[in-house]
Design a protein around this motif. Structure first.
Motif, PDB file in Angstrom:
ATOM      1  N   LEU A  80      -5.350  -1.130  -5.465  1.00 56.57           N
ATOM      2  CA  LEU A  80      -5.741  -0.139  -4.457  1.00 56.57           C
ATOM      3  C   LEU A  80      -6.900   0.694  -4.975  1.00 56.57           C
ATOM      4  O   LEU A  80      -7.126   0.784  -6.189  1.00 56.57           O
ATOM      5  N   SER A  81      -7.622   1.334  -4.057  1.00 54.45           N
ATOM      6  CA  SER A  81      -8.613   2.327  -4.463  1.00 54.45           C
ATOM      7  C   SER A  81      -8.080   3.713  -4.128  1.00 54.45           C
ATOM      8  O   SER A  81      -7.233   3.878  -3.240  1.00 54.45           O
ATOM      9  N   ALA A 135      -2.657   3.072  -9.385  1.00 52.76           N
ATOM     10  CA  ALA A 135      -3.187   2.623  -8.086  1.00 52.76           C
ATOM     11  C   ALA A 135      -4.152   1.460  -8.286  1.00 52.76           C
ATOM     12  O   ALA A 135      -4.045   0.426  -7.605  1.00 52.76           O
ATOM     13  N   GLU A 136      -5.066   1.607  -9.226  1.00 52.32           N
ATOM     14  CA  GLU A 136      -6.104   0.581  -9.394  1.00 52.32           C
ATOM     15  C   GLU A 136      -5.537  -0.693 -10.016  1.00 52.32           C
ATOM     16  O   GLU A 136      -5.935  -1.796  -9.636  1.00 52.32           O
ATOM     17  N   LEU A 138       0.840  -1.208   0.000  1.00 52.79           N
ATOM     18  CA  LEU A 138       0.000   0.000   0.000  1.00 52.79           C
ATOM     19  C   LEU A 138       0.875   1.259   0.000  1.00 52.79           C
ATOM     20  O   LEU A 138       0.664   2.182  -0.800  1.00 52.79           O
ATOM     21  N   CYS A 139       1.854   1.278   0.888  1.00 53.71           N
ATOM     22  CA  CYS A 139       2.704   2.466   1.012  1.00 53.71           C
ATOM     23  C   CYS A 139       3.564   2.648  -0.233  1.00 53.71           C
ATOM     24  O   CYS A 139       3.684   3.760  -0.758  1.00 53.71           O
ATOM     25  N   MET A 159      -4.040   9.734  -1.856  1.00 52.48           N
ATOM     26  CA  MET A 159      -4.441   8.916  -0.707  1.00 52.48           C
ATOM     27  C   MET A 159      -5.020   7.644  -1.288  1.00 52.48           C
ATOM     28  O   MET A 159      -5.969   7.705  -2.078  1.00 52.48           O
ATOM     29  N   CYS A 160      -4.437   6.500  -0.939  1.00 56.07           N
ATOM     30  CA  CYS A 160      -4.901   5.226  -1.489  1.00 56.07           C
ATOM     31  C   CYS A 160      -5.244   4.262  -0.368  1.00 56.07           C
ATOM     32  O   CYS A 160      -4.655   4.320   0.717  1.00 56.07           O
ATOM     33  N   ASN A 161      -6.188   3.362  -0.666  1.00 60.98           N
ATOM     34  CA  ASN A 161      -6.693   2.422   0.329  1.00 60.98           C
ATOM     35  C   ASN A 161      -6.516   0.988  -0.139  1.00 60.98           C
ATOM     36  O   ASN A 161      -6.645   0.695  -1.333  1.00 60.98           O
TER      37      ASN A 161
END
Ligand code: MG
Ligand code: MG
Length: 258
Positions: free
Chosen positions: A165-166, A160-161, A128-129, A212-214
């Motif tokens: 990640l979202s 990201a996607e 993620l990071c 900002m990613c989740n």
């Protein structure tokens, strides 16, 4: 209204950006298991104050009178996305600690954030990071005068996607200069709204770019403290930010310590 900056103004913003960089470096050093987020916050205050800077977050106003932001930094741990308040929380091994710092020096602002991986983080958190930091790098590397921001945002969102990640939609980057938050809004994704009101990148435009990613879904909620934003599914989130000037040849990062 977007205000372009002259080179001597950009150099003033770089001076603020250097203070932000030094502050975040010091925060990273002391961000170890057992430290409280308040201790990190107080150390940041000492660092930037000793460098003749004024913090931009403490007492940052809201629409609610008398309820400005309570701490010097935003410290957002794990499922916290942004705007976490420093306090008694104790940092633990495996935490992902988002640290966001903004200061003003001689009337000009710098704003940057990083996410510190503390000790043995889970592989999904490391990923993620790393992916979120790379999303910011993609933005920096693809800035060109004449290009539209939506072209850059599309590259950020796609990366990201593609990596599972979202991208957070409710919070975005921003123009920056003599105020921390100036026009334009700088989203990390493409929307109909962005395509309608797209930004053409021009020399002298200075942006705070902050993906900002989740790990999970993109939806967020704000906690009862009225500041701390968390992921709706309480899965981890990461945040990286640089203040970046558009130059004739590309991007000039003002918060990387150079
Ligand atoms: Mg920031
Ligand atoms: Mg910002």
């Amino acid at each position: 209204m977007i205000r372009l900056k002259k080179q001597h103004e950009i150099e003033k913003m770089r001076a603020a950006g250097r203070v932000v960089y030094k502050t975040l470096q010091r925060c990273r050093e002391i961000c170890v298991p057992g430290v409280t987020t308040r201790q990190i916050d107080e150390e940041a205050y000492r660092v930037f104050t000793s460098l003749n800077a004024r913090g931009l977050f403490k007492n940052y106003p809201t629409y609610r009178p008398g309820e400005g932001f309570p701490s010097n930094l935003c410290i957002s741990v794990n499922e916290e996305v942004v705007h976490g308040i420093a306090g008694e929380r104790v940092i633990a091994d495996g935490d992902a600690v988002g640290i966001d710092c903004g200061v003003e020096v001689d009337g000009w602002c710098g704003d940057s954030a990083t996410t510190v991986m503390v000790g043995n983080v889970k592989p999904e958190v490391r990923r993620l990071c790393e992916v979120t930091e790379h999303v910011l790098k993609i933005a920096v590397e693809n800035i060109r005068p004449g290009r539209r921001w939506s072209q850059v945002a599309r590259l950020m969102q796609n990366y990201a996607e593609e990596n599972g990640l979202s991208v957070v939609k409710e919070f975005v980057g921003h123009g920056i200069g003599q105020k921390m938050h100036e026009d334009p809004k700088v989203p990390n994704y493409v929307s109909r709204e962005l395509l309608r009101d797209d930004i053409v990148l021009r020399e002298g435009l200075v942006l705070a770019i902050e993906p900002m990613c989740n790990v999970g879904g993109s939806a967020t909620e704000t906690l009862a403290d009225k500041w701390t934003v968390v992921t709706a599914d309480r899965k981890p989130s990461a945040h990286y930010e640089h203040t970046v000037a558009v130059t004739a040849s590309g991007a000039d990062v003002l918060t990387d310590g150079r």
